[in-house]
Design a protein around this motif. Structure first.
Motif, PDB file in Angstrom:
ATOM      1  N   ALA A 118      26.713  29.898  37.559  1.00  0.00           N
ATOM      2  CA  ALA A 118      27.041  30.407  36.221  1.00  0.00           C
ATOM      3  C   ALA A 118      26.801  29.271  35.245  1.00  0.00           C
ATOM      4  CB  ALA A 118      28.491  30.874  36.159  1.00  0.00           C
ATOM      5  N   ASN A 119      26.128  29.580  34.139  1.00  0.00           N
ATOM      6  CA  ASN A 119      25.793  28.525  33.183  1.00  0.00           C
ATOM      7  C   ASN A 119      26.693  28.515  31.949  1.00  0.00           C
ATOM      8  OD1 ASN A 119      24.891  30.780  31.908  1.00  0.00           O
ATOM      9  ND2 ASN A 119      22.772  30.108  31.651  1.00  0.00           N
ATOM     10  N   ASP A 120      27.685  29.424  31.905  1.00  0.00           N
ATOM     11  CA  ASP A 120      28.603  29.420  30.760  1.00  0.00           C
ATOM     12  C   ASP A 120      29.944  30.023  31.177  1.00  0.00           C
ATOM     13  OD1 ASP A 120      28.358  32.279  30.614  1.00  0.00           O
ATOM     14  OD2 ASP A 120      26.560  32.051  29.388  1.00  0.00           O
ATOM     15  N   PHE A 121      30.895  29.941  30.266  1.00  0.00           N
ATOM     16  CA  PHE A 121      32.262  30.386  30.534  1.00  0.00           C
ATOM     17  C   PHE A 121      32.327  31.873  30.874  1.00  0.00           C
ATOM     18  CE2 PHE A 121      36.270  32.217  29.239  1.00  0.00           C
ATOM     19  CZ  PHE A 121      37.227  31.323  29.695  1.00  0.00           C
ATOM     20  N   ASN A 122      31.685  32.709  30.056  1.00  0.00           N
ATOM     21  CA  ASN A 122      31.811  34.154  30.236  1.00  0.00           C
ATOM     22  C   ASN A 122      31.177  34.639  31.532  1.00  0.00           C
ATOM     23  OD1 ASN A 122      33.295  34.978  27.876  1.00  0.00           O
ATOM     24  ND2 ASN A 122      31.504  34.469  26.652  1.00  0.00           N
ATOM     25  N   THR A 123      30.025  34.063  31.895  1.00  0.00           N
ATOM     26  CA  THR A 123      29.397  34.428  33.167  1.00  0.00           C
ATOM     27  C   THR A 123      30.294  34.035  34.329  1.00  0.00           C
ATOM     28  OG1 THR A 123      27.190  34.123  32.221  1.00  0.00           O
ATOM     29  CG2 THR A 123      27.347  34.155  34.621  1.00  0.00           C
ATOM     30  N   ALA A 124      30.854  32.837  34.255  1.00  0.00           N
ATOM     31  CA  ALA A 124      31.748  32.373  35.316  1.00  0.00           C
ATOM     32  C   ALA A 124      32.989  33.254  35.422  1.00  0.00           C
ATOM     33  CB  ALA A 124      32.146  30.923  35.055  1.00  0.00           C
ATOM     34  N   LEU A 125      33.537  33.635  34.274  1.00  0.00           N
ATOM     35  CA  LEU A 125      34.732  34.477  34.282  1.00  0.00           C
ATOM     36  C   LEU A 125      34.459  35.821  34.942  1.00  0.00           C
ATOM     37  CD1 LEU A 125      37.670  34.889  33.465  1.00  0.00           C
ATOM     38  CD2 LEU A 125      36.880  35.669  31.223  1.00  0.00           C
ATOM     39  N   ARG A 126      33.320  36.429  34.621  1.00  0.00           N
ATOM     40  CA  ARG A 126      32.963  37.711  35.251  1.00  0.00           C
ATOM     41  C   ARG A 126      32.837  37.562  36.764  1.00  0.00           C
ATOM     42  NH1 ARG A 126      29.493  38.127  30.761  1.00  0.00           N
ATOM     43  NH2 ARG A 126      27.705  37.520  32.043  1.00  0.00           N
ATOM     44  N   LYS A 127      32.248  36.459  37.206  1.00  0.00           N
ATOM     45  CA  LYS A 127      32.060  36.260  38.639  1.00  0.00           C
ATOM     46  C   LYS A 127      33.381  36.061  39.370  1.00  0.00           C
ATOM     47  CE  LYS A 127      27.274  34.616  38.830  1.00  0.00           C
ATOM     48  NZ  LYS A 127      26.831  35.509  39.905  1.00  0.00           N
ATOM     49  N   ILE A 128      34.278  35.259  38.798  1.00  0.00           N
ATOM     50  CA  ILE A 128      35.541  35.032  39.506  1.00  0.00           C
ATOM     51  C   ILE A 128      36.437  36.266  39.447  1.00  0.00           C
ATOM     52  CG2 ILE A 128      35.453  32.543  39.169  1.00  0.00           C
ATOM     53  CD1 ILE A 128      37.591  32.810  37.012  1.00  0.00           C
ATOM     54  N   GLU A 129      36.217  37.135  38.460  1.00  0.00           N
ATOM     55  CA  GLU A 129      36.949  38.400  38.424  1.00  0.00           C
ATOM     56  C   GLU A 129      36.441  39.356  39.501  1.00  0.00           C
ATOM     57  OE1 GLU A 129      38.170  38.818  33.681  1.00  0.00           O
ATOM     58  OE2 GLU A 129      36.263  39.630  34.405  1.00  0.00           O
ATOM     59  N   ASP A 130      35.130  39.331  39.768  1.00  0.00           N
ATOM     60  CA  ASP A 130      34.515  40.311  40.666  1.00  0.00           C
ATOM     61  C   ASP A 130      34.389  39.850  42.111  1.00  0.00           C
ATOM     62  OD1 ASP A 130      34.228  41.984  38.497  1.00  0.00           O
ATOM     63  OD2 ASP A 130      32.128  41.470  38.128  1.00  0.00           O
ATOM     64  N   TYR A 131      34.334  38.516  42.337  1.00  0.00           N
ATOM     65  CA  TYR A 131      34.034  38.012  43.671  1.00  0.00           C
ATOM     66  C   TYR A 131      35.013  36.919  44.076  1.00  0.00           C
ATOM     67  CZ  TYR A 131      29.590  40.259  42.483  1.00  0.00           C
ATOM     68  OH  TYR A 131      28.641  41.150  42.075  1.00  0.00           O
ATOM     69  N   ASP A 132      35.047  36.652  45.384  1.00  0.00           N
ATOM     70  CA  ASP A 132      35.859  35.561  45.923  1.00  0.00           C
ATOM     71  C   ASP A 132      34.940  34.447  46.406  1.00  0.00           C
ATOM     72  OD1 ASP A 132      38.305  36.903  45.533  1.00  0.00           O
ATOM     73  OD2 ASP A 132      38.031  38.013  47.409  1.00  0.00           O
ATOM     74  N   TYR A 133      35.420  33.214  46.313  1.00  0.00           N
ATOM     75  CA  TYR A 133      34.629  32.049  46.697  1.00  0.00           C
ATOM     76  C   TYR A 133      35.467  31.115  47.557  1.00  0.00           C
ATOM     77  CZ  TYR A 133      31.561  33.760  43.038  1.00  0.00           C
ATOM     78  OH  TYR A 133      30.749  34.566  42.273  1.00  0.00           O
ATOM     79  N   ASP A 134      34.792  30.380  48.428  1.00  0.00           N
ATOM     80  CA  ASP A 134      35.482  29.362  49.218  1.00  0.00           C
ATOM     81  C   ASP A 134      35.693  28.098  48.397  1.00  0.00           C
ATOM     82  OD1 ASP A 134      35.648  30.555  52.027  1.00  0.00           O
ATOM     83  OD2 ASP A 134      33.540  30.842  51.542  1.00  0.00           O
ATOM     84  N   CYS A 135      34.793  27.851  47.455  1.00  0.00           N
ATOM     85  CA  CYS A 135      34.937  26.677  46.605  1.00  0.00           C
ATOM     86  C   CYS A 135      34.213  26.915  45.277  1.00  0.00           C
ATOM     87  CB  CYS A 135      34.355  25.438  47.301  1.00  0.00           C
ATOM     88  SG  CYS A 135      34.655  23.878  46.426  1.00  0.00           S
TER      89      CYS A 135
END
Length: 225
Positions: free
Chosen positions: A30-47
């Motif tokens: 993700a290259n910006d805040f809003n893209t990152a926010l959408r991803k962490i809302e929709d998906y889970d990550y190990d790190c």
């Protein structure tokens, strides 16, 4: 293992992505805040590798969002803004580590392995369940001290489930975690079923005391027989 890189500088983002993919991580960016926010809302990550200074917001605000959503992702702050105040605030908001820029990729990789090991493996290098042992640093699986040969996705699936024993995982969550968010574009999950079928057979033939059990209509869970 799935990692999200939140970094607005294209060349650094690409270098980190290539390096981590060589280590066999599933990597999203993700290259910006809003893209990152959408991803962490929709998906889970190990790190999550998180830059503080983003063009449309602060990485520290993303940390606060993670906390609000009760997400448990491991977070390493990677930032050129190396002030003590930001470091302390980031750690207080739930970050697991802080790596100032510039940094060496080998150190970043070591830090990622460390936070994942600390949170998912109780600090141990090996993961054990039943008579199965995984050595993540070597991508090696042992069943009763005999090596079990798996292809890359079979290994990734086994690693995902062995870190979540007894948890019921639906096929969508599994697909996103092992194949990444581009899985949304596929028409069906036949290729996942094929990998799971092969993995289950290999575990059974090797005499493993763990089983990837299908729960009809829901998904799969790892159990100890």
């Amino acid at each position: 293992m799935k990692i999200l890189i939140v970094e607005d500088e294209p060349s650094l983002r690409e270098v980190i992505q290539r390096s981590l993919e060589k280590e066999r991580y599933v990597v999203e960016t993700a290259n910006d805040f809003n893209t990152a926010l959408r991803k962490i809302e929709d998906y889970d990550y190990d790190c999550i590798l998180l830059d503080i200074m983003l063009p449309d917001g602060s990485g520290l605000d993303l940390l606060q969002q993670l906390k609000t959503m009760h997400k448990r992702e491991n977070v390493i702050i990677i930032s050129a803004k190396d002030s003590l105040e930001d470091k302390v605030l980031g750690l207080e908001l739930g970050a697991d580590d802080y790596l100032p820029k510039p940094f060496h990729l080998v150190e970043l990789n070591a830090r990622i392995k460390s936070v994942i090991r600390r949170h998912q493996q109780d600090g141990e290098k090996d993961i054990r369940l039943g008579n199965v042992r995984i050595e993540p640093d070597k991508f090696q699986v042992m069943v009763a001290d005999q090596e079990l040969k798996l292809n890359r996705k079979e290994y990734d699936i086994l690693l995902y489930f062995i870190n979540r024993p007894g948890r019921l995982i639906n096929k969508n969550t599994l697909a996103e975690s092992v194949w990444g968010d581009h899985i949304d574009q596929v028409d069906n999950f036949d290729f996942i079923y094929a990998q799971i079928k092969n993995l289950r057979k290999k575990l059974k033939d090797a005499g493993a005391t763990i089983e990837l059990k299908a729960v009809y209509g829901f998904g799969y869970k790892m159990i100890v027989e």
